[in-house]
Design an enzyme around this catalytic site. Structure first.
Site, PDB file in Angstrom:
ATOM      1  N   GLU A 173       0.833  -1.211   0.000  1.00 57.40           N
ATOM      2  CA  GLU A 173       0.000   0.000   0.000  1.00 57.40           C
ATOM      3  C   GLU A 173       0.864   1.256   0.000  1.00 57.40           C
ATOM      4  O   GLU A 173       0.659   2.187   0.785  1.00 57.40           O
ATOM      5  CB  GLU A 173      -0.974  -0.015   1.177  1.00 57.40           C
ATOM      6  CG  GLU A 173      -2.006  -1.119   1.065  1.00 57.40           C
ATOM      7  CD  GLU A 173      -3.162  -1.011   2.050  1.00 57.40           C
ATOM      8  OE1 GLU A 173      -3.129  -0.113   2.927  1.00 57.40           O
ATOM      9  OE2 GLU A 173      -4.090  -1.820   1.953  1.00 57.40           O
ATOM     10  N   GLU A 307      -5.360  -8.579  -0.377  1.00 61.89           N
ATOM     11  CA  GLU A 307      -6.195  -8.157   0.763  1.00 61.89           C
ATOM     12  C   GLU A 307      -7.616  -7.998   0.252  1.00 61.89           C
ATOM     13  O   GLU A 307      -7.872  -7.181  -0.629  1.00 61.89           O
ATOM     14  CB  GLU A 307      -5.706  -6.843   1.385  1.00 61.89           C
ATOM     15  CG  GLU A 307      -4.394  -6.959   2.132  1.00 61.89           C
ATOM     16  CD  GLU A 307      -4.032  -5.710   2.924  1.00 61.89           C
ATOM     17  OE1 GLU A 307      -4.968  -4.998   3.385  1.00 61.89           O
ATOM     18  OE2 GLU A 307      -2.834  -5.443   3.097  1.00 61.89           O
TER      19      GLU A 307
END
Length: 505
Positions: A173, A307
């Site tokens: 991320e 995710e």
């Protein structure tokens, strides 16, 4: 009546086992108390790993486990988690609850856990606050079988032979908690950092995962790929932009990011809103996949949805930084239709990791002291495990109605399916009924198969139903025998709010 057609002779792709992967982060009670209790714990364990949890996960057939994060990965310095536990550095887990992280679970413990599970390893490196040298030395420490400073250090710490890294994530991320980077800046960092993620054993190459987009950030996907494919080097890197996989993150939170909503207290409107948002996964795969096709038309780069899952409000009275939430039949249906979507897009989706494996978000297991329970999501993964390493075959549903009560902005189909065939010629058919209130009669027709042996299981309950430590088996997988074998198929009625899995020979 719905008609489900299966052409078992038309193979559409291979379903990587890693599509059924899981994610473990130093977050709340996922690692500590959930997976790892320490060797001195009164809770039964093997080298600190909870025996009951490990055995349940082995039965579910976990194919790959991602660690140590997540946002935690880009503040994790691996040398803090090796050597005698009493000498390991303590740190504050700034992302998740502000608690003290004592680093008693580190590299050695992770590879021990994966060894006990019999699963592949997915290690996430630190780009956000780490150096190229730190990442390079970690790979050397783990995988090099020879004479070197890091290999010698590993041996000093009690592990003579190297481990294998199956997948290595270069950052996490990095558009957000991993550094708030622009796609071009990260793309250039990725090119640099991945250079030093060396495969010391050519027979055991490390597959590199590049940080992809958050939800529908197509600008990120385009920017990273354009940077990584610009001025390519000769050989394989010319075709794959220095990467084996590109990640994607997407969570279902029906009431929006800020509100999220309760994990257990919701009405039919929120049920359908949740499932509609879960179906959005298909659009994300298609649109990010279209950008990937521009650079990688041969689909050599896999999409790793590493995710995904439901993200609701934490359970009342628990630490808000621990992300502990309950798990209902809504989570089960989100899991079922999401896994069906991954199966149907197995030409591009090569890995996925449910967030997270124990005690965090949409977990498959919850623990409380020495108690353990299996969530509805666990049972879905157990019912779907035969899809792993099988071949996707063509299937579609004719006369598939819209689920009554789902209309307008949050419309969902009543049924959702996927079908595969394994190396022994056994078909696995998984079917979800997304309707809260209505059953559906289904006639299944195969191209050539005349079923001789059929077994099935079902998961069904009220939409808010969930397991508790007082009632741990309220929602569980049960035998389903309410079907008829016909000349070239099956006839059955699927109850509302349910998932059925057939094994057909």
């Amino acid at each position: 009546m719905a008609k489900l057609y299966v052409n078992e002779k038309k193979v559409q792709g291979h379903i990587n086992p890693e599509i059924y992967g899981h994610f473990s982060e130093h977050l709340g009670r996922c690692i500590y108390e959930g997976l790892y209790v320490g060797e001195d714990s009164p809770i039964p364990n093997v080298k600190g790993m909870r025996t009951d949890v490990v055995e349940a996960l082995k039965e579910m057939k976990v194919p790959v486990l991602r660690w140590p994060g997540g946002c935690f990965a880009d503040e994790y310095h691996w040398k803090d988690g090796i050597g005698p536990k009493e000498n390991r550095k303590k740190m504050i887990n700034t992302h998740w609850g502000g608690v003290v992280e004592d680093n008693s679970f580190g590299t050695h413990e992770f590879f021990e856990l994966c060894s006990q599970l019999g699963c592949k390893t997915y290690v996430n490196g630190n780009v956000g606050s780490g150096t190229v040298q730190e990442m390079s030395e970690w790979v050397e420490y783990i995988t090099f079988d020879g004479v070197s400073p890091m290999a010698d250090l590993r041996k000093e710490n009690g592990h003579e032979k190297p481990w294998k890294i199956d997948y290595f994530g270069v950052g996490n991320e990095n558009w957000g908690c991993g550094g708030n980077m622009t796609p071009e800046y990260y793309g250039n960092l990725y090119r640099r950092y991945q250079t030093y993620v060396r495969s010391y054993d050519n027979e055991k190459p490390i597959r590199k995962v590049c940080c992809g987009a958050n939800v529908a950030d197509y600008f990120w996907t385009e920017g990273v790929l354009n940077t990584c494919f610009a001025q390519p080097q000769p050989g394989n890197d010319k075709d794959r932009g220095f990467m084996d996989m590109l990640s994607l993150h997407y969570y279902v939170h029906p009431e929006g990011w800020e509100i999220k909503g309760s994990a257990t207290e919701f009405d039919e409107k929120v049920w359908y809103k949740s499932l509609n948002k879960a179906l959005y996964m298909e659009e994300l795969i298609n649109r990010h996949g279209a950008i990937m096709d521009k650079y990688d038309p041969e689909k050599r780069i896999g999409m790793a949805v590493d995710e995904w899952g439901c993200w609701f409000n934490v359970e009342p009275g628990t630490n808000p930084g621990f992300l502990y939430q309950q798990n209902t039949m809504r989570d089960a249906l989100v899991a079922g239709l999401t896994l069906d979507i991954f199966n149907k897009h197995c030409d591009r989706v090569k890995m996925a990791c449910l967030a997270q494996i124990v005690n965090v978000l949409q977990s498959v297991i919850l623990t409380e002291g020495e108690k353990m329970l299996l969530t509805p999501t666990y049972h879905v993964f157990h019912m779907y495990r035969a899809h792993q390493d099988a071949e996707l075959v063509e299937s579609y549903i004719a006369d598939n109605k819209t689920a009554e009560g789902s209309d307008g902005e949050y419309e969902v189909p009543k049924l959702h399916e996927s079908v595969s065939i394994d190396k022994d010629g056994i078909l696995t058919l998984t079917l979800n009924n997304l309707s809260v209130t209505d059953s559906e009669k289904v006639e299944t027709t195969f191209a050539e198969c005349n079923p001789t042996e059929v077994t099935a299981t079902i998961l069904t309950q009220d939409m808010n139903a969930h397991n508790t430590f007082e009632d741990p088996e309220r929602v569980k997988e049960e035998t389903f025998d309410n079907f008829t074998v016909t000349d070239r198929g099956l006839s059955f009625t699927i109850p509302p709010c349910s998932i059925v899995s057939f094994r057909i020979k």
